[in-house]
Design a protein around this motif. Structure first.
Motif, PDB file in Angstrom:
ATOM      1  N   ALA A 227       0.808  -1.221   0.000  1.00 17.38           N
ATOM      2  CA  ALA A 227       0.000   0.000   0.000  1.00 17.38           C
ATOM      3  C   ALA A 227       0.837   1.265   0.000  1.00 17.38           C
ATOM      4  O   ALA A 227       0.312   2.352  -0.279  1.00 17.38           O
ATOM      5  CB  ALA A 227      -0.923  -0.001   1.221  1.00 17.38           C
ATOM      6  N   VAL A 228       2.130   1.150   0.308  1.00 19.63           N
ATOM      7  CA  VAL A 228       3.009   2.318   0.395  1.00 19.63           C
ATOM      8  C   VAL A 228       4.204   2.096  -0.532  1.00 19.63           C
ATOM      9  O   VAL A 228       5.228   1.532  -0.129  1.00 19.63           O
ATOM     10  CB  VAL A 228       3.495   2.558   1.841  1.00 19.63           C
ATOM     11  CG1 VAL A 228       4.301   3.852   1.925  1.00 19.63           C
ATOM     12  CG2 VAL A 228       2.330   2.600   2.806  1.00 19.63           C
ATOM     13  N   PRO A 229       4.118   2.494  -1.775  1.00 21.57           N
ATOM     14  CA  PRO A 229       5.228   2.288  -2.709  1.00 21.57           C
ATOM     15  C   PRO A 229       6.520   2.896  -2.178  1.00 21.57           C
ATOM     16  O   PRO A 229       6.540   4.033  -1.704  1.00 21.57           O
ATOM     17  CB  PRO A 229       4.747   3.010  -3.980  1.00 21.57           C
ATOM     18  CG  PRO A 229       3.259   2.994  -3.880  1.00 21.57           C
ATOM     19  CD  PRO A 229       2.961   3.141  -2.415  1.00 21.57           C
ATOM     20  N   GLY A 230       7.577   2.132  -2.235  1.00 20.26           N
ATOM     21  CA  GLY A 230       8.872   2.607  -1.776  1.00 20.26           C
ATOM     22  C   GLY A 230       9.185   2.262  -0.340  1.00 20.26           C
ATOM     23  O   GLY A 230      10.350   2.308   0.073  1.00 20.26           O
ATOM     24  N   ALA A 231       8.186   1.926   0.458  1.00 16.67           N
ATOM     25  CA  ALA A 231       8.441   1.531   1.842  1.00 16.67           C
ATOM     26  C   ALA A 231       9.199   0.210   1.880  1.00 16.67           C
ATOM     27  O   ALA A 231       9.034  -0.648   1.012  1.00 16.67           O
ATOM     28  CB  ALA A 231       7.130   1.404   2.611  1.00 16.67           C
ATOM     29  N   ARG A 232      10.037   0.065   2.885  1.00 19.96           N
ATOM     30  CA  ARG A 232      10.822  -1.153   3.052  1.00 19.96           C
ATOM     31  C   ARG A 232      10.468  -1.795   4.384  1.00 19.96           C
ATOM     32  O   ARG A 232      10.104  -1.094   5.346  1.00 19.96           O
ATOM     33  CB  ARG A 232      12.322  -0.851   2.986  1.00 19.96           C
ATOM     34  CG  ARG A 232      12.747  -0.152   1.703  1.00 19.96           C
ATOM     35  CD  ARG A 232      14.243   0.043   1.632  1.00 19.96           C
ATOM     36  NE  ARG A 232      14.938  -1.225   1.488  1.00 19.96           N
ATOM     37  CZ  ARG A 232      15.142  -1.844   0.319  1.00 19.96           C
ATOM     38  NH1 ARG A 232      14.705  -1.294  -0.803  1.00 19.96           N
ATOM     39  NH2 ARG A 232      15.798  -2.988   0.271  1.00 19.96           N
ATOM     40  N   GLY A 233      10.575  -3.126   4.427  1.00 23.34           N
ATOM     41  CA  GLY A 233      10.165  -3.838   5.625  1.00 23.34           C
ATOM     42  C   GLY A 233      11.183  -4.856   6.088  1.00 23.34           C
ATOM     43  O   GLY A 233      11.964  -5.391   5.296  1.00 23.34           O
ATOM     44  N   VAL A 234      11.156  -5.126   7.388  1.00 24.67           N
ATOM     45  CA  VAL A 234      11.968  -6.160   8.013  1.00 24.67           C
ATOM     46  C   VAL A 234      11.052  -6.983   8.903  1.00 24.67           C
ATOM     47  O   VAL A 234      10.339  -6.429   9.753  1.00 24.67           O
ATOM     48  CB  VAL A 234      13.120  -5.574   8.856  1.00 24.67           C
ATOM     49  CG1 VAL A 234      13.858  -6.680   9.599  1.00 24.67           C
ATOM     50  CG2 VAL A 234      14.080  -4.797   7.971  1.00 24.67           C
ATOM     51  N   GLY A 235      11.069  -8.286   8.717  1.00 23.76           N
ATOM     52  CA  GLY A 235      10.326  -9.205   9.574  1.00 23.76           C
ATOM     53  C   GLY A 235      11.285 -10.076  10.355  1.00 23.76           C
ATOM     54  O   GLY A 235      12.252 -10.594   9.792  1.00 23.76           O
TER      55      GLY A 235
END
Length: 254
Positions: free
Chosen positions: A56-64
């Motif tokens: 939903a947020v283009p460019g956002a990065r994530g860590v799980g």
């Protein structure tokens, strides 16, 4: 090994918790409006909600971060299927060892116990303190936490998990108070409904039950059947209508 050697695991669940598609869509929309650049999912499992926020947020990065290799592999496969693999990392470490940076959105869905060796319920306060340190100014924390909807009876406790206690969970107001004490304002407080719990509990057992029906004489059938029957008993005669799940969207106080 073939598909009949052991039952599949949680393939009929989208989320590993009592969370409906409608509620997930609303939560993702609220979190996305904050335009996070970095999303952190602690105790992520396969990180479904994190992936939806990234989508939903283009460019956002994530860590799980999680310890279950099978769930992490599922998360990576889902990320590849959605074209998000370059924007997300799944780390097989404990929450206290991962060394992650603070994020704009921090998810902790039914995983507050990973922050503390304390027994329940004191670990909730420790988890909230850790979450407060993990979120950037102006960010959001989504905490999903179990709570007692009412005090369980002795008979209900006796069929729950081993050593279940009436003081094992806070009530909903107690969790909100702890969040405020930890330096948050609860921007949104909601709880899973009966239909969400029934969908989750049925989906949790569905793979196993279908496998047992197809393989009644399998060497693992008796052990698997006993485990499934214990879980169903624990739910239907124990915590059904007693254990709740709160979803708190928390804003850090400057």
């Amino acid at each position: 090994m073939t598909g009949t050697d052991t039952p599949p695991r949680l393939t009929q669940l989208t989320f590993c918790g009592p969370l409906s598609e409608a509620r997930a869509e609303q939560i993702v929309g609220r979190l996305a409006r904050a335009s996070p650049a970095r999303v952190l999912d602690i105790g992520c499992g396969w990180g479904e909600l994190m992936l939806r926020v990234l989508d939903a947020v283009p460019g956002a990065r994530g860590v799980g971060v999680d310890l279950n290799a099978e769930d992490l592999a599922r998360g990576r496969a889902n990320a590849r299927a959605r074209g998000l693999e370059s924007r997300v990392e799944f780390i097989e470490k404990s929450a206290t060892e991962a060394g992650y940076e603070p994020a704009d959105v921090v998810l902790c869905l039914g995983a507050s116990h990973v922050f503390s060796d304390a027994s329940a319920p004191p670990h909730t306060a420790e988890a909230l303190a850790a979450l407060r340190r993990s979120v950037r100014p102006g960010g959001r924390v989504l905490l999903a936490e179990g709570f007692w909807q009412r005090t369980p009876t002795s008979a209900e406790l006796a069929v729950m998990w081993p050593d279940a206690r009436a003081d094992e969970y806070h009530d909903l107001a107690g969790i909100a108070d702890l969040a405020v004490s930890a330096g948050f304002r609860p921007a949104w407080t909601e709880t899973a409904g009966d239909d969400e719990w029934e969908h989750f509990e049925s989906g949790y057992l569905a793979d196993v039950e279908e496998w047992l029906a197809a393989h009644p004489g399998h060497p693992l059938a008796q052990e698997t059947r006993e485990r499934a029957d214990r879980h169903r008993e624990s739910w239907l005669r124990g915590y059904r209508g007693v254990l709740g799940m709160a979803y708190l969207t928390l804003v850090p106080v400057d």
